[in-house]
Write a protein that holds these residues in place. Sequence first.
Motif, PDB file in Angstrom:
ATOM      1  N   PRO A 166       0.913  -1.040   0.078  1.00 42.23           N
ATOM      2  CA  PRO A 166       0.178   0.030  -0.004  1.00 42.23           C
ATOM      3  C   PRO A 166       0.815   1.370  -0.016  1.00 42.23           C
ATOM      4  O   PRO A 166       2.122   1.250   0.353  1.00 42.23           O
ATOM      5  CB  PRO A 166      -0.791  -0.055   0.971  1.00 42.23           C
ATOM      6  CG  PRO A 166       0.235  -1.018   2.366  1.00 42.23           C
ATOM      7  CD  PRO A 166       0.946  -1.828   1.113  1.00 42.23           C
ATOM      8  N   PRO A 167       0.190   2.467  -0.410  1.00 42.67           N
ATOM      9  CA  PRO A 167       0.895   3.782  -0.383  1.00 42.67           C
ATOM     10  C   PRO A 167       1.816   3.814   0.831  1.00 42.67           C
ATOM     11  O   PRO A 167       1.040   3.749   1.900  1.00 42.67           O
ATOM     12  CB  PRO A 167       0.190   4.689  -0.583  1.00 42.67           C
ATOM     13  CG  PRO A 167      -0.883   3.978  -1.594  1.00 42.67           C
ATOM     14  CD  PRO A 167      -1.082   2.562  -0.949  1.00 42.67           C
ATOM     15  N   ALA A 168       2.950   4.274   1.016  1.00 40.16           N
ATOM     16  CA  ALA A 168       3.801   4.651   2.227  1.00 40.16           C
ATOM     17  C   ALA A 168       3.374   5.697   2.984  1.00 40.16           C
ATOM     18  O   ALA A 168       2.963   6.779   2.348  1.00 40.16           O
ATOM     19  CB  ALA A 168       5.211   4.669   1.945  1.00 40.16           C
ATOM     20  N   ALA A 169       2.943   5.631   4.359  1.00 38.25           N
ATOM     21  CA  ALA A 169       2.429   6.780   5.099  1.00 38.25           C
ATOM     22  C   ALA A 169       3.680   7.662   5.575  1.00 38.25           C
ATOM     23  O   ALA A 169       5.087   7.062   5.496  1.00 38.25           O
ATOM     24  CB  ALA A 169       1.919   6.265   6.344  1.00 38.25           C
ATOM     25  N   GLY A 170       3.673   8.811   5.933  1.00 35.30           N
ATOM     26  CA  GLY A 170       4.507   9.784   6.297  1.00 35.30           C
ATOM     27  C   GLY A 170       5.463  10.307   5.525  1.00 35.30           C
ATOM     28  O   GLY A 170       6.608  11.027   5.658  1.00 35.30           O
ATOM     29  N   VAL A 171       5.309  10.093   4.014  1.00 32.50           N
ATOM     30  CA  VAL A 171       6.381  10.850   2.982  1.00 32.50           C
ATOM     31  C   VAL A 171       5.999  11.990   2.920  1.00 32.50           C
ATOM     32  O   VAL A 171       4.740  12.580   2.680  1.00 32.50           O
ATOM     33  CB  VAL A 171       6.098   9.997   1.682  1.00 32.50           C
ATOM     34  CG1 VAL A 171       7.031  10.553   0.511  1.00 32.50           C
ATOM     35  CG2 VAL A 171       6.564   8.513   1.997  1.00 32.50           C
ATOM     36  N   PRO A 172       6.711  13.011   3.030  1.00 33.83           N
ATOM     37  CA  PRO A 172       6.578  14.409   2.674  1.00 33.83           C
ATOM     38  C   PRO A 172       6.092  14.806   1.392  1.00 33.83           C
ATOM     39  O   PRO A 172       6.565  14.134   0.508  1.00 33.83           O
ATOM     40  CB  PRO A 172       7.875  15.147   3.249  1.00 33.83           C
ATOM     41  CG  PRO A 172       8.778  14.078   2.786  1.00 33.83           C
ATOM     42  CD  PRO A 172       8.169  13.054   3.408  1.00 33.83           C
TER      43      PRO A 172
END
Length: 204
Positions: A166-172
Amino acid sequence: MTQSLDTIDTVEQLSALLGPVSDISIRKELPRIVPAYRAMIEASPFAILATSGPGGLDASPRGDAPGFVVVEDEQTLLLPERRGNNRADSLRNLIADPRMALLFLIPGVGETLRVNGHAKISVAPDLLARFVVREQMPKCVLVITVETAYYQCSRAIVRSQLWTAPPAAGVPSAGQINAQITGGAIDATEFDRLQPARIQATLY
């Protein structure tokens, strides 16, 4: 100087560490684009272009509709250079050192394709005209002479779950990055609000 026992310093040490190379790993490296490799290139919408120059090494993304890199013949690839930020790190490197490499990725496919060779930068009008998209010609076209091509097995893609995670969390976001590196001179929220339209307006 005493050699560290924790460092691999020679090819012999490396070979002992990794073990023998399999027969297929040697046979898959070819001096041309065979039909199977051509099919991979024509299915790929994304590649990483690696170059080397006076300022060091560079790896830069390239992407468009599948087949955006054209297989002209088994020794020649054509890669259009689209609109960008005008840093032209790759092109500057190629002027100094024509050696380059491409890594092709195909969504949903574990195998990747690696191509090594050298490139010339062409602005021939008839060549540019072949790559018109949305009535926009590329800035130039890289005419790549293939020296070696070989596919890479899927282990790295499988380990990374590149196509399944799934899409990574916390990426700015791009706005957050720009706000940070400019000390707040760029407003992150406003930058991110305008970014999608800005990208679409400047794709080609």
